[in-house]
Design an enzyme around this catalytic site. Structure first.
Site, PDB file in Angstrom:
ATOM      1  N   HIS A 191       0.809  -1.224   0.000  1.00 40.36           N
ATOM      2  CA  HIS A 191       0.000   0.000   0.000  1.00 40.36           C
ATOM      3  C   HIS A 191       0.838   1.267   0.000  1.00 40.36           C
ATOM      4  O   HIS A 191       0.319   2.361  -0.245  1.00 40.36           O
ATOM      5  CB  HIS A 191      -0.971   0.001   1.187  1.00 40.36           C
ATOM      6  N   CYS A 315       2.261  12.553  18.300  1.00 39.57           N
ATOM      7  CA  CYS A 315       1.265  13.330  19.028  1.00 39.57           C
ATOM      8  C   CYS A 315      -0.059  13.419  18.281  1.00 39.57           C
ATOM      9  O   CYS A 315      -1.077  13.734  18.869  1.00 39.57           O
ATOM     10  CB  CYS A 315       1.747  14.746  19.277  1.00 39.57           C
TER      11      CYS A 315
END
Length: 370
Positions: A191, A315
């Protein structure tokens, strides 16, 4: 209009891959059976294997199909367990490598420089008598820096230690050749190059025997049990075929031009440093620092304007942690953007990003100052 600049996470499915997958959906039969249906499917599987092998300079028998690049990595890690209790990896390896090695046993982590590159001599120094495998990326998944794979392979060969190259981010973007690399094991992911998700491969050097990760059947010459994902393999092969006859070089040149434009476009913007090697890197991705602004806010601001990019740190995902790669490089591991193109990227995508990024960052900094 949307502008997708996150090919390093996953690339859109190529039309050639989609068509190849659809063409296999009416096939029925276990490729391990000798009836007509089974043999028809077997032909499709082996044709896919031949195409993937040709794309990456391998023999068909050296290609072990897996369910993902992550599984290919885990297969490499677990497959050498009987050879030794210790493995070596660089500090910027993908978490799929790091966590698999942590689970397998003892390990040594080799530091990198400020651009994310490892010193082959330090890799060699980390090798022990009980070392079974050394891991080194072809190119980094966050900052794009290429690693000195040939030098690492040579150092390990002198010590009779196997080498695994994680090429999942590089495959389909940089030329890769198993024989030229000299590596024993190379992990690939479909992918990342415009093939389907849920398909990968491990290239296993001729003559090297691995203990299988998945057992229960004799598929893949008893190296990976489980009924083959025929549609996925056909899509993987078709995506690889799209890179043949100069296709890879053409796409790499275009990707380099577009990412060079990004680097040039942000060079004059205050507080946006460039992380990683700006020259000796994978052609399709760059990593930018964003000083004084949290990455989630920048991502959301760009997304609202129709631009998809990724933060170089974790994050922006479920794990509120700094990026291990950026930490290892000694730069701000909390505030960065990864911009990555691919086969479908256009100048318009670049233009939109370069137009909007300074405005989004400026607006967010103004809010913070207020």
């Amino acid at each position: 209009m949307r502008h997708y600049l996150d090919h390093a996470s996953t690339s859109p499915l190529r039309p050639e891959a989609r068509n190849a997958m659809v063409a296999t959906l009416d096939l029925v039969g276990d490729p391990g059976r000798i009836h007509q249906e089974g043999m028809t499917v077997r032909v499709a599987v082996e044709q896919a294997r031949e195409q993937v092998a040709a794309t990456f300079g391998a023999r068909p028998r050296e290609v072990v199909f897996t369910g993902s690049g992550t599984e290919a990595i885990a297969t490499a890690v677990a497959g050498v367990a009987s050879r030794g209790s210790h493995q070596v990896l660089t500090a910027v390896e993908h978490s799929a490598v790091r966590l698999a090695v942590e689970r397998a046993g003892r390990m040594s982590v080799v530091p990198v420089d400020g651009r994310g590159r490892v010193d082959p001599e330090r890799v060699a120094a980390a090798i022990r008598p009980e070392t079974a495998l050394v891991h080194v990326q072809a190119g980094n998944h966050e900052v794009g820096t290429r690693q000195p794979v040939a030098e690492v392979v040579e150092a390990c060969a002198d010590r009779d230690v196997l080498v695994h190259v994680d090429a999942a981010q590089a495959n389909g973007h940089d030329p890769l050749d198993l024989a030229a690399l000299g590596a024993d094991l190379v992990s690939l992911s479909a992918h990342k190059l415009g093939g389907p998700a849920g398909v990968g491969a491990l290239l296993v050097r001729r003559g090297l025997r691995l203990d299988p990760l998945l057992v229960g059947g004799d598929q893949e010459r008893a190296r990976r049990a489980g009924l083959e994902n025929v549609a996925g393999l056909a899509g993987f092969a078709a995506a690889c075929a799209a890179l043949a006859d100069g296709g890879l070089a053409t796409e790499a040149d275009r990707a380099r031009r577009l990412t060079d434009r990004v680097l040039a476009g942000v060079a004059g913007v205050d507080g946006i440093p460039i992380y990683g090697d700006p020259v000796d890197r994978l052609p399709h991705l760059v990593c930018l620092g964003i000083e004084g602004v949290e990455p989630q806010a920048v991502l959301l601001g760009l997304d609202a304007a129709g631009i998809a990019v990724h933060s170089g740190s974790a994050c922006s995902s479920e794990a509120l942690e700094p990026s291990p790669v950026l930490e290892a490089m000694g730069v701000d591991a909390h505030r960065s953007l990864r911009v990555s193109g691919g086969w479908s990227t256009t100048d318009a995508d670049d233009d939109a990003f370069l137009d909007l990024l300074p405005r989004v960052v400026s607006d967010l900094r103004a809010l913070g100052a207020g």
